[in-house]
Design an enzyme around this catalytic site. Structure first.
Site, PDB file in Angstrom:
ATOM      1  N   GLU A  24     -24.318   8.547   2.397  1.00 35.42           N
ATOM      2  CA  GLU A  24     -23.528   7.356   2.762  1.00 35.42           C
ATOM      3  C   GLU A  24     -23.758   6.983   4.230  1.00 35.42           C
ATOM      4  O   GLU A  24     -24.286   7.786   5.020  1.00 35.42           O
ATOM      5  CB  GLU A  24     -22.038   7.609   2.507  1.00 35.42           C
ATOM      6  N   LYS A  85     -16.946  -1.808   6.814  1.00 33.56           N
ATOM      7  CA  LYS A  85     -16.827  -0.583   6.017  1.00 33.56           C
ATOM      8  C   LYS A  85     -16.684  -1.022   4.567  1.00 33.56           C
ATOM      9  O   LYS A  85     -15.663  -1.600   4.198  1.00 33.56           O
ATOM     10  CB  LYS A  85     -15.594   0.199   6.505  1.00 33.56           C
ATOM     11  N   VAL A 105     -17.996   6.305   0.238  1.00 34.40           N
ATOM     12  CA  VAL A 105     -18.341   7.084  -0.958  1.00 34.40           C
ATOM     13  C   VAL A 105     -18.405   6.165  -2.175  1.00 34.40           C
ATOM     14  O   VAL A 105     -19.362   6.199  -2.955  1.00 34.40           O
ATOM     15  CB  VAL A 105     -17.333   8.229  -1.173  1.00 34.40           C
ATOM     16  N   ASP A 137      -1.422   4.060  -0.425  1.00 33.37           N
ATOM     17  CA  ASP A 137      -2.787   4.194   0.084  1.00 33.37           C
ATOM     18  C   ASP A 137      -3.529   5.299  -0.658  1.00 33.37           C
ATOM     19  O   ASP A 137      -3.395   6.483  -0.346  1.00 33.37           O
ATOM     20  CB  ASP A 137      -2.750   4.462   1.598  1.00 33.37           C
ATOM     21  N   SER A 139      -7.478   6.107  -1.921  1.00 28.45           N
ATOM     22  CA  SER A 139      -8.849   5.633  -1.720  1.00 28.45           C
ATOM     23  C   SER A 139      -9.481   5.169  -3.027  1.00 28.45           C
ATOM     24  O   SER A 139      -9.332   5.815  -4.076  1.00 28.45           O
ATOM     25  CB  SER A 139      -9.701   6.746  -1.119  1.00 28.45           C
ATOM     26  N   ALA A 140     -10.251   4.095  -2.927  1.00 24.82           N
ATOM     27  CA  ALA A 140     -11.039   3.618  -4.075  1.00 24.82           C
ATOM     28  C   ALA A 140     -12.103   4.647  -4.480  1.00 24.82           C
ATOM     29  O   ALA A 140     -12.644   4.562  -5.587  1.00 24.82           O
ATOM     30  CB  ALA A 140     -11.694   2.286  -3.729  1.00 24.82           C
ATOM     31  N   ASP A 141     -12.378   5.618  -3.607  1.00 24.57           N
ATOM     32  CA  ASP A 141     -13.348   6.665  -3.967  1.00 24.57           C
ATOM     33  C   ASP A 141     -12.934   7.385  -5.251  1.00 24.57           C
ATOM     34  O   ASP A 141     -13.783   7.773  -6.060  1.00 24.57           O
ATOM     35  CB  ASP A 141     -13.447   7.730  -2.854  1.00 24.57           C
ATOM     36  N   LYS A 158      -9.959  16.107   3.340  1.00 26.82           N
ATOM     37  CA  LYS A 158      -9.343  16.481   4.608  1.00 26.82           C
ATOM     38  C   LYS A 158      -7.853  16.661   4.486  1.00 26.82           C
ATOM     39  O   LYS A 158      -7.203  15.986   3.692  1.00 26.82           O
ATOM     40  CB  LYS A 158      -9.555  15.367   5.612  1.00 26.82           C
TER      41      LYS A 158
END
Ligand code: PSU
Ligand code: MN
Length: 304
Positions: A24, A85, A105, A137, A139-141, A158
């Site tokens: 990435e 981003k 990602v 919130d 992530s779309a990952d 993390k």
């Protein structure tokens, strides 16, 4: 179909049927400071070559989808200002408008699959943020892992994220979470966490076989390979906990939201650990690159 701009190296590797590992670019533009970002990106590419595969760093540059960057393109991207981003929601818009953006990602998975690349190495995936019960919130990952058939090697997630909720969402979405060589789900800067991973595999061949089996079953999503940071490079979780908590409350106080949250937290933690977070980050990305290369090689050898 849209045109892909392959690097010379990736173009040749595709023609020869060689194993390729996607990388990435958000980690370069939004995850690490200049100039270390460019040095690390080049080093990780070399690690993949040394392990017998070919690296394909992915980005959108002036409206073109690049799969594999030439050295000068990588260096320019690493110091460019105002790079977007990109995730699933905005990659197509950036391409359509002639923009420049780094792939997260999620966006890297989309591009890798489009380019016929099945394995991707990164540092950490996005996940469920702390406080997601009010901020929403997530992530779309995570959703990308549920729908795009790419095996992603990361060092877990993390501790800026809520690991328990991240694992719950991955389970709900039907994403295989496979810890490499241990039972616990790794926590990025620390190899261990209080959470056990749902699956464990100790060699690249098994991971490649599991990937091929999902494809054979017609299952749409990918796999998350959670590869622990090497023991000697860890930062103890108890040392980081107060730093993360302070970064989080700074982010809240400054009303950082949306895609600004992750880069903000990473930058604060980098400052507060006097760069140690970056040293650990580099070690784990390189470790992930080596495992991803072994998986890509195993997939190629099995005719996938
Ligand atoms: N986690 C890291 N380093 C990173 C990222 C996540 O440890 O650089 C980047 C990746 O590109 C990831 C993205 O896909 O942040 C997730 O952002 P968000 O939380 O906004 O979905
Ligand atoms: Mn987010």
């Amino acid at each position: 179909m849209i045109d892909i701009q392959f690097s010379a190296e990736v173009h040749a590797a595709k023609a020869a049927g060689q194993p390729i590992v996607a990388l990435e670019s958000t980690i370069i533009t939004h995850g690490m400071p200049h100039p270390q970002n460019v040095e690390v990106a080049a080093q990780v590419e070399q690690d993949i070559r040394d392990a017998g595969a070919v690296p394909a760093t992915i980005a959108v540059i002036e409206g073109k989808l690049h799969v594999g960057l030439e050295a000068d393109e990588l260096s320019a991207l690493g110091q460019a200002q105002g790079v977007a981003k990109l995730s699933r929601a905005d990659m197509a818009a950036c391409l359509a408008m002639g923009g420049t953006g780094a792939t997260t990602v999620a966006a890297t998975m989309i591009a890798a699959h489009y380019a016929g690349i099945a394995v991707f190495a990164t540092g950490g995936i996005g996940g469920v943020h702390q406080g997601a019960e009010t901020s929403f919130d997530i992530s779309a990952d995570l959703h990308e892992l549920a729908q795009t058939p790419v095996t992603v090697v990361a060092a877990g997630a993390k501790a800026i994220l809520d690991l328990a909720k991240t694992l719950e969402v991955l389970e709900t979405l039907g994403v295989p979470v496979i810890a490499h060589g241990q039972d616990e789900f790794p926590a990025f800067w620390s190899a261990k966490s209080p959470y056990s991973a749902p699956l464990r595999m100790d060699d690249a061949e098994d991971i490649a076989k599991a990937h091929a089996t999902r494809v054979a079953l017609g299952l749409p999503g990918g796999q998350l390979i959670a590869n622990p940071i090497p023991a000697e490079d860890q930062i103890p979780a108890e040392e980081l906990a107060p730093i993360i908590a302070a970064a989080q409350s700074d982010a809240d106080a400054h009303r950082i939201s949306g895609k600004g949250v992750t880069p903000y937290l990473l930058q604060r933690i980098y400052e507060q650990t006097e760069g140690r977070s970056l040293t650990a980050n580099i070690a784990l990305v390189r470790n992930n690159a080596r495992l991803a290369a072994a998986i890509a090689i195993a997939l190629t050898n099995n005719g996938a």
